[in-house]
Design an enzyme around this catalytic site. Structure first.
Site, PDB file in Angstrom:
ATOM      1  N   THR A  69      12.379  14.225 -14.236  1.00 33.30           N
ATOM      2  CA  THR A  69      13.271  13.178 -13.710  1.00 33.30           C
ATOM      3  C   THR A  69      14.727  13.507 -13.987  1.00 33.30           C
ATOM      4  O   THR A  69      15.614  13.192 -13.195  1.00 33.30           O
ATOM      5  CB  THR A  69      12.881  11.817 -14.334  1.00 33.30           C
ATOM      6  OG1 THR A  69      11.550  11.521 -13.926  1.00 33.30           O
ATOM      7  CG2 THR A  69      13.791  10.702 -13.887  1.00 33.30           C
ATOM      8  N   SER A 115       6.751  17.133 -14.223  1.00 31.54           N
ATOM      9  CA  SER A 115       5.912  17.706 -15.294  1.00 31.54           C
ATOM     10  C   SER A 115       4.424  17.495 -15.063  1.00 31.54           C
ATOM     11  O   SER A 115       3.602  18.123 -15.719  1.00 31.54           O
ATOM     12  CB  SER A 115       6.343  17.181 -16.666  1.00 31.54           C
ATOM     13  OG  SER A 115       5.981  15.844 -16.839  1.00 31.54           O
ATOM     14  N   THR A 146       9.272  13.884 -18.673  1.00 27.12           N
ATOM     15  CA  THR A 146       8.793  13.190 -19.876  1.00 27.12           C
ATOM     16  C   THR A 146       7.282  12.945 -19.866  1.00 27.12           C
ATOM     17  O   THR A 146       6.688  12.765 -20.923  1.00 27.12           O
ATOM     18  CB  THR A 146       9.508  11.835 -20.052  1.00 27.12           C
ATOM     19  OG1 THR A 146       9.290  11.062 -18.878  1.00 27.12           O
ATOM     20  CG2 THR A 146      10.994  12.020 -20.297  1.00 27.12           C
ATOM     21  N   ASP A 147       6.666  12.939 -18.665  1.00 27.92           N
ATOM     22  CA  ASP A 147       5.236  12.572 -18.600  1.00 27.92           C
ATOM     23  C   ASP A 147       4.367  13.493 -19.460  1.00 27.92           C
ATOM     24  O   ASP A 147       3.444  13.026 -20.130  1.00 27.92           O
ATOM     25  CB  ASP A 147       4.728  12.615 -17.144  1.00 27.92           C
ATOM     26  CG  ASP A 147       5.295  11.477 -16.315  1.00 27.92           C
ATOM     27  OD1 ASP A 147       5.834  10.516 -16.908  1.00 27.92           O
ATOM     28  OD2 ASP A 147       5.219  11.550 -15.076  1.00 27.92           O
TER      29      ASP A 147
HETATM   30  N1  LIG Z   1      10.669  10.642 -16.634  1.00 29.24           N
HETATM   31  C1  LIG Z   1      10.084  11.734 -16.141  1.00 29.24           C
HETATM   32  O1  LIG Z   1      10.554  12.834 -16.349  1.00 29.24           O
HETATM   33  C2  LIG Z   1       8.829  11.520 -15.360  1.00 29.24           C
HETATM   34  C3  LIG Z   1       8.520  12.589 -14.342  1.00 29.24           C
HETATM   35  N2  LIG Z   1       7.441  12.146 -13.500  1.00 29.24           N
HETATM   36  C4  LIG Z   1       8.110  13.916 -14.989  1.00 29.24           C
HETATM   37  O2  LIG Z   1       7.407  13.939 -15.941  1.00 29.24           O
HETATM   38  O3  LIG Z   1       8.475  14.943 -14.493  1.00 29.24           O
END
Ligand SMILES: NC(=O)C[C@H](N)C(=O)O
Length: 393
Positions: A69, A115, A146-147
């Site tokens: 993200t 991710s 973050t996932d």
């Molecule tokens: N906040 C994030 O980065 C979520 C995103 N879907 C990822 O993990 O790439």
């Protein structure tokens, strides 16, 4: 005076914590992705010396971009969902304050994905990128979604001895285009953390929303909020107004087992090929149906059990009858699965069975740990010993 030297000025009241903040007198930037600071003796002599305390070399920091993200763009400024990865590390760096005073920076785009799409070929790229960077940089920053950040951070902690070099994972919860995007501040903080001498010896860390945590223990606990990463084992520190406050002296996670990996040779595909381990999620009325299907296709199984290792008796029996390691982890984010709650095999004691408690590890981290054990062809006893490190086993 060497060319790569600069003068330090104190920019915050806490002198001890501000040591990493280095102000060059004459920053010089090139367009190659490397930001260098050069000063000559004359430059320094020409400058008001009243705020110069000493002269040091800037730390060399490598940024490895993977996407997430933090590298995403949405359709509008109010959009905090439904966005796409669209920015490179170079783009991200243009959104943060000048850090040519903090470190010498190099960056590399390893991939640019959400991710959820990180697989064993990307994991290999990240592993390789970090391993190489450790040889010639003072700190490493990895931009990552973050996932699954907790999984990659756990994997890197379990497979690389980073020595004194801080390795800092960073992401964001809002896309770059949103009002109050958190990415730029998170990235700025991560670079400062990686540059700080106080971060040395702290191994793999995650920096998000002003909090610094251990990559080994971190879990994404909120699917949407900026304060997404909570860790019951405690934050390592806090970042406020250009000050890094560590709560503890440098320490590495207790019981973390380091795996030596066999790496693909030059004529092999650059990918990890780990044994397949799946995760089953238990629930009321959970039966042996899924176990019976997956046991034929996987070399190990992790079960997210109810509570601290609870599964229906019929499922316990089925697990005990299978000829593969089964890790009992938990659906609950916090707490642990103790060995005392593992089912008793008939006619022998628990230390002889194929069922192993995950201790404090989440199902997804248990999966990685079991894959690493199987990859190194560990016996059941050795696997139990590894999980015992996190109070499981
Ligand atoms: N906040 C994030 O980065 C979520 C995103 N879907 C990822 O993990 O790439």
């Amino acid at each position: 005076m060497p060319n790569d030297s600069v003068a330090i000025t104190t920019i915050c009241s806490d002198v001890e914590n501000s040591q990493f903040m280095v102000h060059s007198l004459y920053p010089d930037e090139d367009n190659s992705g490397t930001r260098n600071i050069t000063t000559s003796e004359n430059d320094i002599n020409d400058t008001d010396s009243s705020n110069i305390q000493s002269v040091v070399t800037l730390p060399r920091i490598k940024i490895l971009g993977t996407g997430g993200t933090i590298a995403s763009k949405g359709a509008s400024a109010s959009n905090t969902a439904g966005y796409n990865v669209d920015l490179t590390v170079q783009d991200l760096l243009s959104s943060i304050p000048d850090i040519s005073n903090v470190c010498e920076l190099e960056y590399e785009q390893l991939c640019n994905v959400d991710s959820k799409d990180i697989d064993e070929s990307i994991l290999y790229k990240i592993y390789n990128g970090v391993a190489k960077s450790l040889q010639s940089f003072d700190g490493v920053v990895i931009t990552h979604g973050t996932d699954t950040m907790a999984e990659t951070a756990f994997f890197i902690e379990s497979t690389l001895d980073v020595g004194e070099v801080p390795v800092v994972f960073v992401g964001s919860m809002r896309p770059s285009t949103s009002v109050s995007a958190d990415g730029p501040m998170n990235l700025y903080q991560a670079i400062c953390i990686a540059s700080s001498p106080k971060s040395r010896g702290r191994s793999v860390m995650v920096s998000l929303n002003d909090q610094i945590s251990a990559g080994y223990y971190i879990t994404k606990s909120n699917a949407n909020s900026l304060d997404s990463f909570n860790v019951r084992q405690g934050y390592l520190g806090n970042f406020v107004n250009n000050e890094i406050h560590y709560y503890y002296p440098p320490v590495k996670p207790q019981g973390c087992h380091k795996f030596k990996l066999r790496l693909p040779s030059a004529n092999e595909e650059p990918i990890f090929n780990f044994p397949k381990v799946c995760i089953l999620y238990a629930h009321q009325a959970f039966t042996t149906d899924l176990l019976e299907i997956v046991c034929k296709h996987y070399e190990g199984i992790v079960i997210a059990t109810m509570g601290a290792g609870s599964l229906p008796e019929a499922v316990n029996k089925k697990c005990l009858s299978l000829d593969l390691p089964i890790i009992y982890s938990k659906r609950s984010r916090d707490g642990m699965v103790p060995t005392a709650n593992m089912p008793q095999p008939e006619g022998s004691d628990k230390s002889q069975s194929n069922i192993i408690a995950s201790g404090y590890l989440s199902p997804e981290k248990s999966r990685i740990l079991l894959q690493l054990c199987l990859n190194n062809k560990y016996s059941m006893d050795e696997i139990r010993h590894v999980f015992n490190g996190v109070y499981g086993g």
